[in-house]
Design an enzyme around this catalytic site. Structure first.
Site, PDB file in Angstrom:
ATOM      1  N   ARG A 279      15.121  43.713  42.187  1.00 46.09           N
ATOM      2  CA  ARG A 279      15.419  42.945  40.974  1.00 46.09           C
ATOM      3  C   ARG A 279      16.137  43.839  39.966  1.00 46.09           C
ATOM      4  NH1 ARG A 279      11.156  39.449  37.292  1.00 46.09           N
ATOM      5  NH2 ARG A 279      10.040  41.441  37.172  1.00 46.09           N
TER       6      ARG A 279
ATOM      7  N   ASP B  17       3.293  43.068  32.742  1.00 46.52           N
ATOM      8  CA  ASP B  17       4.650  43.586  32.598  1.00 46.52           C
ATOM      9  C   ASP B  17       5.217  43.076  31.281  1.00 46.52           C
ATOM     10  OD1 ASP B  17       5.473  40.971  33.045  1.00 46.52           O
ATOM     11  OD2 ASP B  17       6.412  41.378  34.975  1.00 46.52           O
TER      12      ASP B  17
END
Length: 537
Positions: A166, A446
């Protein structure tokens, strides 16, 4: 700082560890420069379009399905089938690219896919960003190893997970790499190094180069990625479709353009993912000026709330209609040591969440910790005996715009405010210190955690209905009081050095500034990025 000219780019960055220097090969940087020259202007135009749409939302407009793309939604088309190595994705695990030990553990976790993250779970220090590229290359080559300070060796087991990468989203810039004095796109930098170091070698092995694409808001942003892929395949003499991506549907506008995004990437896409935590953040951000829309405490916004349930149902229907996989959302729970009852409760939450997903028709799911892989896998093995559920389309009428926007019920509490302050400060302090995946209160958090926290605080402070369950209005005075109390608590609990104490104070002030600001900052990471420390401690 080490400043030098390489391949037409100015590197203004700290010295890297010797093992990471090779990933800044001049030819790789030359390719990155060409990507920026070719696509940088279009990226900027799309970001301006985001801002224009936000002005419309702030003026009372609500997201809706596009009229100009109705022929795409009514057309008879499908995406290219997923390659063999991505047919079975029942359990996927995520983790930061810059943490070598975590990369190895994720690859060995028993999950089918590992999303190696250069975005929300990876604090983008220069060492993490470039070192993450080294970890990705070594993982693809099967040579990745790590020896802990205690002398324990970590290396790949047999049959590791399939690797997906990603890159950072279109909104991010890479401050260490300048073209004509301006930072380049972090997306193009991450992708460029990844492609240059890995795509041709993967093609020689008969494999593709696999990605996850974050934070897209429109079909046009997906078209830009498709053009980047096509350009790279042509330059590297690769077959069309060598790059295969899963797109995270984690913004409110993207939920209304799922089919268009699939269509734009139909030669390069293998599925969509319900990035639910960022989706909640986007719901708040996009509708922030609407007087009828305010979210309750984060813990009350579950996948069973109507607007979240509609979003997941639409994702499954859309994907399966077009022959693409639909991957469920993150289970962020982590093992709770020395508390068997709390640990059993956490695992039961994961099990129930995965049961909901597999019954809805998802083809796989996400977990944040290796210990959750067996839990999720047992659920999907039991109820999904085949590699996927592409033939399963949820019953019922199509989801409406009203269902995707339906306001969840619930209250705002003092504890909800305090939780957002606590989790947000802890996470941002860790992120600025170089750590992007942070265990907090039994969850692996996160950036999305901090984004929800600060967006909710901003909304509750500025919204006319920002009233606590006990009748008090949430004011700047209460914010300052509870922020100071939370900061003092964290300072008292800190056993770290003076640098950590200074950082906590800096983060608390940053959090306050973003909360009281008249305009909600679009992304915490773009505000905090200039303060990011390039040396972990």
């Amino acid at each position: 700082m080490n400043e030098q000219q390489l391949a037409g780019l100015t590197l203004n960055a700290p010295k890297l560890e010797p093992e990471a220097e090779q990933w800044l090969h001049p030819e790789a940087l030359a390719f990155v420069r060409r990507l920026e020259e070719q696509f940088g202007e279009r990226r900027q135009a799309l970001l301006h379009e985001r801002a224009r749409r936000q002005v419309a939302f702030d003026s009372g407009e609500k997201p809706d399905f596009r009229q100009d793309t109705a022929p795409i939604r009514s057309g008879n088309w499908k995406v290219q089938p997923a390659p063999p190595s991505l047919q079975d994705r029942r359990v996927e695990i995520t983790g930061p690219a810059g943490d070598r030990k975590m990369v190895i553990n994720a690859l060995n976790s028993g999950a089918q896919v590992f999303m190696c993250d250069l975005e929300d779970a990876n604090s983008p220090t220069w060492n993490n960003t470039v070192g993450g590229q080294r970890n990705i290359r070594d993982a693809y080559a099967g040579t990745i190893r790590f020896t802990s300070p205690e002398g324990k060796l970590y290396e790949l087991a047999d049959r590791p997970a399939v690797l997906k990468v990603r890159p950072r989203g279109w909104h991010m810039e890479e401050k260490h790499v300048l073209l004509d004095g301006q930072p380049i796109s972090a997306s193009l930098f991450d992708f460029g190094l990844f492609a240059w170091h890995n795509a041709r070698e993967q093609a020689l092995k008969g494999e593709g180069a696999f990605l996850y694409l974050p934070k897209l808001e429109s079909m046009e942003e997906a078209v830009l990625w498709a053009n980047v892929f096509l350009h790279t395949e042509e330059e590297f003499h690769l077959e069309r479709g060598t790059f295969r991506a899963t797109v995270l549907i984690e913004t409110l506008p993207a939920a209304f353009e799922m089919e268009e995004i699939l269509y734009a990437l139909k030669d390069h896409i293998d599925g969509l993912n319900c990035g639910r935590w960022d989706y909640i953040f986007s719901y708040i951000k996009k509708l922030r000026r609407h007087p009828d829309i305010i979210l309750p405490d984060r813990g009350l916004v579950t996948m069973d709330t109507p607007f979240m349930s509609a979003y997941a149902t639409l994702a499954v229907r859309t994907c399966h209609k077009r022959g693409a996989h639909c991957i469920g959302g993150m289970a962020a729970q982590i093992p709770i040591k020395n508390n068997p009852a709390a640990n059993a409760e956490a695992l039961d939450k994961v099990r129930r969440d995965k049961l909901r997903e597999v019954r809805l028709g998802h083809d796989g799911t996400w977990v944040a910790h290796p210990a959750l892989v067996p839990v999720a896998r047992e659920v999907f093995d039991t109820l999904m005996p085949g590699p996927h559920q592409l033939g399963a389309i949820p019953d019922g009428p199509d989801c409406t715009a009203e269902q995707l926007l339906e306001l969840p019920e619930g209250v705002i509490t003092e504890q909800g405010v305090r939780t957002n302050l606590s989790v947000g400060i802890q996470y941002v302090a860790a992120w600025l210190g170089g750590t992007g995946a942070v265990p907090i209160q039994g969850l692996m958090e996160d950036v999305a955690t901090a984004e929800i926290s600060r967006a909710q605080l901003w909304q509750w402070l500025h919204h006319p209905r920002g009233i606590l369950a006990d009748g008090r209005r949430f004011t700047g005075e209460l914010l300052d009081l509870w922020l100071d109390e939370e900061l003092e608590r964290q300072l008292a609990e800190s056993t770290d050095n003076g640098m950590k104490i200074e950082l906590l104070r800096q983060v608390a002030e940053l959090f306050r500034e973003m909360t009281v600001a008249e305009e909600l900052p679009e992304f915490l990471t773009t505000v905090a990025y200039p303060f990011l420390r390039d040396m972990n401690y």
